[in-house]
Design a protein around this motif. Sequence first.
Motif, PDB file in Angstrom:
ATOM      1  N   TYR A  69     -12.276  -3.277  -1.337  1.00 26.68           N
ATOM      2  CA  TYR A  69     -12.596  -2.181  -2.248  1.00 26.68           C
ATOM      3  C   TYR A  69     -13.041  -2.741  -3.581  1.00 26.68           C
ATOM      4  O   TYR A  69     -12.476  -3.727  -4.030  1.00 26.68           O
ATOM      5  N   GLU A  98       1.466  -3.400   4.634  1.00 31.76           N
ATOM      6  CA  GLU A  98       0.294  -2.799   3.997  1.00 31.76           C
ATOM      7  C   GLU A  98       0.661  -1.454   3.383  1.00 31.76           C
ATOM      8  O   GLU A  98       1.485  -0.721   3.928  1.00 31.76           O
ATOM      9  N   ASP A  99       0.053  -1.171   2.273  1.00 28.59           N
ATOM     10  CA  ASP A  99       0.340   0.107   1.613  1.00 28.59           C
ATOM     11  C   ASP A  99      -0.240   1.291   2.379  1.00 28.59           C
ATOM     12  O   ASP A  99       0.426   2.283   2.619  1.00 28.59           O
ATOM     13  N   ASP A 102      -6.669   3.020   5.809  1.00 31.01           N
ATOM     14  CA  ASP A 102      -7.660   4.052   5.531  1.00 31.01           C
ATOM     15  C   ASP A 102      -8.794   3.891   6.554  1.00 31.01           C
ATOM     16  O   ASP A 102      -8.663   4.338   7.687  1.00 31.01           O
ATOM     17  N   SER A 103      -9.884   3.229   6.204  1.00 29.99           N
ATOM     18  CA  SER A 103     -10.949   2.990   7.191  1.00 29.99           C
ATOM     19  C   SER A 103     -10.455   2.031   8.276  1.00 29.99           C
ATOM     20  O   SER A 103     -10.944   2.055   9.395  1.00 29.99           O
ATOM     21  N   GLY A 104      -9.497   1.182   7.923  1.00 33.43           N
ATOM     22  CA  GLY A 104      -8.991   0.178   8.855  1.00 33.43           C
ATOM     23  C   GLY A 104      -9.714  -1.157   8.733  1.00 33.43           C
ATOM     24  O   GLY A 104      -9.303  -2.139   9.337  1.00 33.43           O
ATOM     25  N   THR A 106      -9.957  -3.397   6.319  1.00 28.83           N
ATOM     26  CA  THR A 106      -9.208  -4.497   5.707  1.00 28.83           C
ATOM     27  C   THR A 106      -8.271  -5.138   6.723  1.00 28.83           C
ATOM     28  O   THR A 106      -8.307  -6.354   6.945  1.00 28.83           O
ATOM     29  N   LYS A 130      -3.943   7.059   7.042  1.00 33.29           N
ATOM     30  CA  LYS A 130      -4.903   8.167   6.906  1.00 33.29           C
ATOM     31  C   LYS A 130      -5.818   8.135   8.130  1.00 33.29           C
ATOM     32  O   LYS A 130      -6.931   7.612   8.065  1.00 33.29           O
ATOM     33  N   PHE A 151      -7.075  11.043  -1.721  1.00 32.79           N
ATOM     34  CA  PHE A 151      -6.896   9.762  -2.396  1.00 32.79           C
ATOM     35  C   PHE A 151      -5.555   9.786  -3.129  1.00 32.79           C
ATOM     36  O   PHE A 151      -5.324  10.633  -3.982  1.00 32.79           O
ATOM     37  N   VAL A 152      -4.683   8.859  -2.760  1.00 38.85           N
ATOM     38  CA  VAL A 152      -3.330   8.873  -3.312  1.00 38.85           C
ATOM     39  C   VAL A 152      -3.055   7.650  -4.191  1.00 38.85           C
ATOM     40  O   VAL A 152      -3.663   6.592  -4.009  1.00 38.85           O
ATOM     41  N   ASP A 158      -3.055   2.162  -6.350  1.00 39.83           N
ATOM     42  CA  ASP A 158      -3.737   2.360  -7.628  1.00 39.83           C
ATOM     43  C   ASP A 158      -5.065   3.074  -7.471  1.00 39.83           C
ATOM     44  O   ASP A 158      -5.618   3.159  -6.380  1.00 39.83           O
TER      45      ASP A 158
HETATM   46  P1  IMP Z   1      -9.260   0.260   4.416  1.00 41.90           P
HETATM   47  O1  IMP Z   1      -9.902  -1.070   4.567  1.00 41.90           O
HETATM   48  O2  IMP Z   1     -10.292   1.333   4.233  1.00 41.90           O
HETATM   49  O3  IMP Z   1      -8.268   0.607   5.490  1.00 41.90           O
HETATM   50  O4  IMP Z   1      -8.556   0.261   3.034  1.00 41.90           O
HETATM   51  C1  IMP Z   1      -7.365  -0.336   2.810  1.00 41.90           C
HETATM   52  C2  IMP Z   1      -7.127  -0.522   1.328  1.00 41.90           C
HETATM   53  O5  IMP Z   1      -7.859   0.420   0.546  1.00 41.90           O
HETATM   54  C3  IMP Z   1      -5.681  -0.278   1.011  1.00 41.90           C
HETATM   55  O6  IMP Z   1      -4.933  -1.435   1.131  1.00 41.90           O
HETATM   56  C4  IMP Z   1      -5.743   0.252  -0.398  1.00 41.90           C
HETATM   57  O7  IMP Z   1      -5.726  -0.818  -1.302  1.00 41.90           O
HETATM   58  C5  IMP Z   1      -7.085   0.941  -0.496  1.00 41.90           C
HETATM   59  N1  IMP Z   1      -6.942   2.404  -0.316  1.00 41.90           N
HETATM   60  C6  IMP Z   1      -7.327   3.155   0.733  1.00 41.90           C
HETATM   61  N2  IMP Z   1      -7.030   4.440   0.557  1.00 41.90           N
HETATM   62  C7  IMP Z   1      -6.428   4.518  -0.647  1.00 41.90           C
HETATM   63  C8  IMP Z   1      -5.846   5.606  -1.392  1.00 41.90           C
HETATM   64  O8  IMP Z   1      -5.812   6.778  -0.995  1.00 41.90           O
HETATM   65  N3  IMP Z   1      -5.313   5.258  -2.587  1.00 41.90           N
HETATM   66  C9  IMP Z   1      -5.305   3.992  -3.080  1.00 41.90           C
HETATM   67  N4  IMP Z   1      -5.810   2.955  -2.409  1.00 41.90           N
HETATM   68  C10 IMP Z   1      -6.374   3.213  -1.210  1.00 41.90           C
END
Ligand code: IMP
Length: 179
Positions: A69, A98-99, A102-104, A106, A130, A151-152, A158
């Motif tokens: 991100y 992991e916190d 989202d898309s997966g 990472t 999510k 978005f949380v 953060d």
């Molecule tokens: P992914 O690669 O889209 O799964 O994103 C994972 C990373 O995006 C998480 O580890 C967060 O740092 C960030 N992220 C995704 N959704 C949120 C959200 O709703 N709030 C804050 N950070 C988010």
Amino acid sequence: MINEIEKVLVSEDEIKVAVKNLANQLNIDYAGEKPIVVCILKGSIFFTADLVRELNIPVTIDFMSVSSYGSGTISSGELKVKKDLSFDITGRHVILIEDIIDSGNTLYKLKNLLLERNPASIKIAALLNKPDRRVTPINADYCCFTIPDEFVVGYGLDYDERYRTLKDVCVLSRSVYEK
Ligand code: IMP
Ligand code: MG
């Protein structure tokens, strides 16, 4: 700051209960093992800190910092390793903390990267999931809360490095990032 927060989605008390339940499950599943618990910086700092203190199995704690991100709310899909692990995970049981998934993107890339190091196993424990936003096929082995596509922030999460220290997981007002 108050009107930048739309609502509390998961309260501090709900988080405490879920973290305790997750720790109980890990205590059972990893009984007799000494896993490496990997805190994925920075969003998982409080989750990891609270979780490991509820564990009664010995663990090694390590940290990794990756990003997919920028400062916005959309995943760029590209994984950058900003800080690698300090320990060799060959032959070790690894639990990635992991916190949020989202898309997966990472976690998918991170898990594949770590699998090349031949750990005994890798499992994922996520505070939030999510599923509506998933573009890459990956799921948490352990997940505390499934949340809608909002978005949380808070409890480590953060927006542009803000709001991490809120004690609850809150929905950020759209006006903050749609300005
Ligand atoms: P992914 O690669 O889209 O799964 O994103 C994972 C990373 O995006 C998480 O580890 C967060 O740092 C960030 N992220 C995704 N959704 C949120 C959200 O709703 N709030 C804050 N950070 C988010
Ligand atoms: Mg993160």
